[in-house]
Design a protein around this motif. Structure first.
Motif, PDB file in Angstrom:
ATOM      1  N   HIS A 169       3.049  -6.730   5.244  1.00 35.47           N
ATOM      2  CA  HIS A 169       2.143  -5.706   5.787  1.00 35.47           C
ATOM      3  C   HIS A 169       2.250  -5.558   7.302  1.00 35.47           C
TER       4      HIS A 169
ATOM      5  N   ASP B 271      -1.583  -8.423  -6.358  1.00 31.31           N
ATOM      6  CA  ASP B 271      -1.641  -7.049  -5.856  1.00 31.31           C
ATOM      7  C   ASP B 271      -2.831  -6.957  -4.903  1.00 31.31           C
ATOM      8  N   SER B 272      -2.557  -7.199  -3.627  1.00 34.56           N
ATOM      9  CA  SER B 272      -3.659  -7.212  -2.660  1.00 34.56           C
ATOM     10  C   SER B 272      -4.110  -5.806  -2.294  1.00 34.56           C
ATOM     11  N   THR B 273      -3.401  -4.785  -2.759  1.00 34.83           N
ATOM     12  CA  THR B 273      -3.840  -3.423  -2.448  1.00 34.83           C
ATOM     13  C   THR B 273      -5.020  -3.022  -3.334  1.00 34.83           C
ATOM     14  N   TYR B 274      -5.215  -3.793  -4.417  1.00 35.50           N
ATOM     15  CA  TYR B 274      -6.335  -3.472  -5.295  1.00 35.50           C
ATOM     16  C   TYR B 274      -6.802  -4.744  -5.986  1.00 35.50           C
ATOM     17  N   MET B 275      -7.582  -5.525  -5.237  1.00 36.58           N
ATOM     18  CA  MET B 275      -8.020  -6.836  -5.735  1.00 36.58           C
ATOM     19  C   MET B 275      -9.355  -6.671  -6.463  1.00 36.58           C
TER      20      MET B 275
ATOM     21  N   LYS C 145      -2.611  -4.268  14.948  1.00 40.09           N
ATOM     22  CA  LYS C 145      -2.890  -3.052  14.168  1.00 40.09           C
ATOM     23  C   LYS C 145      -3.772  -3.344  12.963  1.00 40.09           C
ATOM     24  N   HIS C 146      -3.418  -4.354  12.191  1.00 38.14           N
ATOM     25  CA  HIS C 146      -4.195  -4.637  10.974  1.00 38.14           C
ATOM     26  C   HIS C 146      -5.073  -5.883  11.111  1.00 38.14           C
TER      27      HIS C 146
ATOM     28  N   GLU D 122     -10.035 -10.136   5.711  1.00 41.61           N
ATOM     29  CA  GLU D 122     -11.126 -11.099   5.534  1.00 41.61           C
ATOM     30  C   GLU D 122     -11.760 -11.034   4.143  1.00 41.61           C
ATOM     31  N   ASP D 123     -11.820  -9.833   3.573  1.00 39.15           N
ATOM     32  CA  ASP D 123     -12.374  -9.723   2.207  1.00 39.15           C
ATOM     33  C   ASP D 123     -11.543 -10.553   1.231  1.00 39.15           C
ATOM     34  N   LEU D 124     -10.244 -10.376   1.380  1.00 36.33           N
ATOM     35  CA  LEU D 124      -9.304 -11.074   0.502  1.00 36.33           C
ATOM     36  C   LEU D 124      -9.481 -12.583   0.666  1.00 36.33           C
TER      37      LEU D 124
ATOM     38  N   HIS E 145      -0.917  -8.126   1.728  1.00 38.10           N
ATOM     39  CA  HIS E 145      -1.794  -8.237   2.899  1.00 38.10           C
ATOM     40  C   HIS E 145      -1.994  -9.704   3.323  1.00 38.10           C
TER      41      HIS E 145
ATOM     42  N   ASN F 238       0.810  -1.223   0.000  1.00 37.82           N
ATOM     43  CA  ASN F 238       0.000   0.000   0.000  1.00 37.82           C
ATOM     44  C   ASN F 238       0.843   1.273   0.000  1.00 37.82           C
ATOM     45  N   HIS F 239       2.133   1.150   0.293  1.00 39.95           N
ATOM     46  CA  HIS F 239       3.002   2.334   0.237  1.00 39.95           C
ATOM     47  C   HIS F 239       3.709   2.470  -1.112  1.00 39.95           C
TER      48      HIS F 239
END
Lengths: 311, 206
Positions: free
Chosen positions: A225, A160-164, A198-199, A203-205, A190, A127-128
């Motif tokens: 992550h 790319d788990s930042t935008y699945m 913290k994170h 679960e969506d993934l 992720h 994500n960074h």
């Protein structure tokens, strides 16, 4: 010394639920090092078999700070005893600025000896990370946010788990069943299972891709992550590793008593060395002080479908 | 809770998928674009389907523009030279800014589609448990307002849009992305980090 919450968390991070985990991951008889040992030149817990697939795992690296350089040095030194051919990067390859000087400071310099030795890096986006990093040749992404690559009997699926978005899930649905690799190893930024305070778990993934992993013989998944190391108890038969502490560290962040944790380490930076030899995957996780904090082996699940009688 | 949430998202997704399926099929072909236009012109046509078709056409127009500009300049392609990569990215961003001078909110996302996105987001977050909400919001850059044609600063993390929510939003080509910025949703160019359009105050307060 008063037992503060921080102290308690720190202690927990150092000795998290190892006993139960060891019954699942027996340490190899005859190994030259055991968890807790300092690994010197020429010693390793890994088999170092001829013709096996050897690689390293690093995650959340791109700080350009002292810890990244220290881990980079250990990673380089490790090649003298374990000659890995490539490095998988779990994302957040670059924190903060992503200009040309950042590529030098946060990637090219800390890993220079390894790059000079022609070791390949295979990155995933965190994500960074600026998505344009996929065009940076040393990351071997070939301009793609998600891709796969094969090494012998092992195929890696880099997500790319930042935008699945659905298009990526469709791609995975297409390529996973087509792969005839003995080992199918996805990795992404992720973690689908995590004890991070913290994170935590994505679960969506998990809802979207876990069924694909289960249906297509995935044995092991790597992620980053979370800025620590965690080996998760097998979930529905799949082994999950989080290696997000190769430069950043979120000390004491592994939730105390998490039933997911087989082994956790959140008191120093780490990296992993992995070897796949036939039907076993061996791993060794090393801290910034050169201590083996986890090691063991993972069997490949038997995935061949039962032969149906035709008459 | 998760099951309920997934069922709700699945229902929303099916509805949008049905509508998006129509529009996605219409987008690439000129003849079908004509159908979409006729639908939009017909008083009895499904206005939501027409708005989605319009959105897909605008998106495709943007992708075509980017491809044309990219072809004229040095295209983004794998290079080992990070300075070269940055220069190509900056040049493309400058050309896009120039070509879309005067672009304003809503130029890409029609109001009806923006409303649909708002509804989908509200529905999604209504069914999320506090932990997953918190996980989403911790990454979202706070206190920033999107500006069209301005690049999202590379010092900011790109907050992850929950994959199940992405399933319920109108589909986008691979390098155009929905991203969160404070309480807003931006349409982000994945090659240049330029903000192409945005919808304000979509996310619940956090």
């Amino acid at each position: 010394m008063p037992l503060t919450r921080r102290t308690l968390l720190s202690l927990t991070g150092q000795c998290l639920v190892a006993a139960a985990a060891e019954s699942v991951f027996p340490f190899r008889a005859g190994a030259q090092g055991l968890p807790g040992d300092h690994i010197g030149p020429g010693t390793t817990t890994l088999p170092n078999a001829k013709d096996s697939i050897k690689f390293a795992v690093i995650g959340d690296t791109g700080t350009g700070g002292r810890e990244q350089y220290q881990v980079g040095k250990l990673l380089s030194d490790a090649r003298s005893r374990f000659r890995y051919d490539f490095v998988t990067m779990m994302g957040d390859n670059m924190y903060g600025g992503q200009g040309p000087s950042d590529f030098v400071k946060k990637f090219e310099t800390p890993y220079k000896p390894i790059l000079d030795a022609n070791v390949s890096f295979y990155a995933t986006l965190g994500n960074h990370d600026d998505p344009a990093q996929r065009f940076y040749k040393p990351f071997n992404m070939d301009g793609k946010r998600y891709y796969s690559f094969r090494k012998g009997d092992v195929e890696f699926f880099v997500l790319d788990s930042t935008y699945m978005a659905p298009v990526q899930v469709d791609w995975l649905k297409d390529v996973l069943p087509k792969s005839n690799a003995k080992w199918k190893i996805p990795y992404m930024h992720h973690p689908m299972y995590s004890s991070g305070a913290k994170h935590g778990s994505e679960e969506d993934l998990r809802t979207l891709v876990e069924p694909l992993f289960l249906d297509n013989g995935v044995d092991v998944v790597f992620a980053g992550h979370e800025h620590f190391y965690e080996r998760v108890r097998p979930q529905k038969g799949i082994y999950y590793f989080t290696e997000g502490g190769s430069a950043k560290l979120r000390e004491g962040n592994i939730r105390v008593g998490s039933p997911m944790t087989a082994k956790g380490f959140d008191t120093d930076n780490t990296f992993m060395l992995v070897e796949i030899d036939k039907d076993q995957m061996f791993f060794e996780t090393i801290s910034r002080t050169g201590r083996v904090i986890d090691s063991g082996s993972v069997p490949r699940r038997e995935t061949a479908p039962a032969i149906k009688a035709t008459n | 809770m998760i099951t309920l949430h997934f069922a709700a998202v699945a229902r929303t997704s099916m509805l949008f998928a049905l509508v998006s399926g129509v529009t996605a099929a219409q987008t690439p072909r000129r003849a079908d674009e004509g159908v979409a236009k006729r639908q939009a012109d017909t008083p009895n046509a499904n206005p939501q389907a027409a708005a989605l078709a319009e959105f897909q056409q605008r998106v495709q127009g943007y992708i075509n523009l980017r491809s044309e500009l990219s072809a004229k300049l040095k295209p983004l392609s794998p290079t080992a030279d990070s300075a070269e990569l940055a220069a190509r990215q900056d040049t493309l961003a400058a050309a896009l800014r120039d070509a879309r001078k005067g672009a304003k909110p809503g130029d890409m996302i029609p109001t009806r589609v923006a409303d649909q996105i708002r509804t989908a987001v509200a529905e999604d977050f209504r069914h999320r448990n506090p932990d997953t909400k918190r996980a989403v919001f911790t990454e979202v850059p706070a206190g920033v307002r999107p500006i069209i044609n301005k690049a999202m600063p590379d010092t900011e993390a790109l907050a992850t849009v929950p994959p199940l929510l992405l399933n319920s939003l109108p589909r986008l080509p691979d390098n155009l992305q929905y991203r969160f910025m404070d309480r807003h949703i931006v349409l982000l160019d994945g090659d240049t980090r330029l903000i192409v359009d945005y919808i304000l105050n979509v996310l619940p307060p956090h």
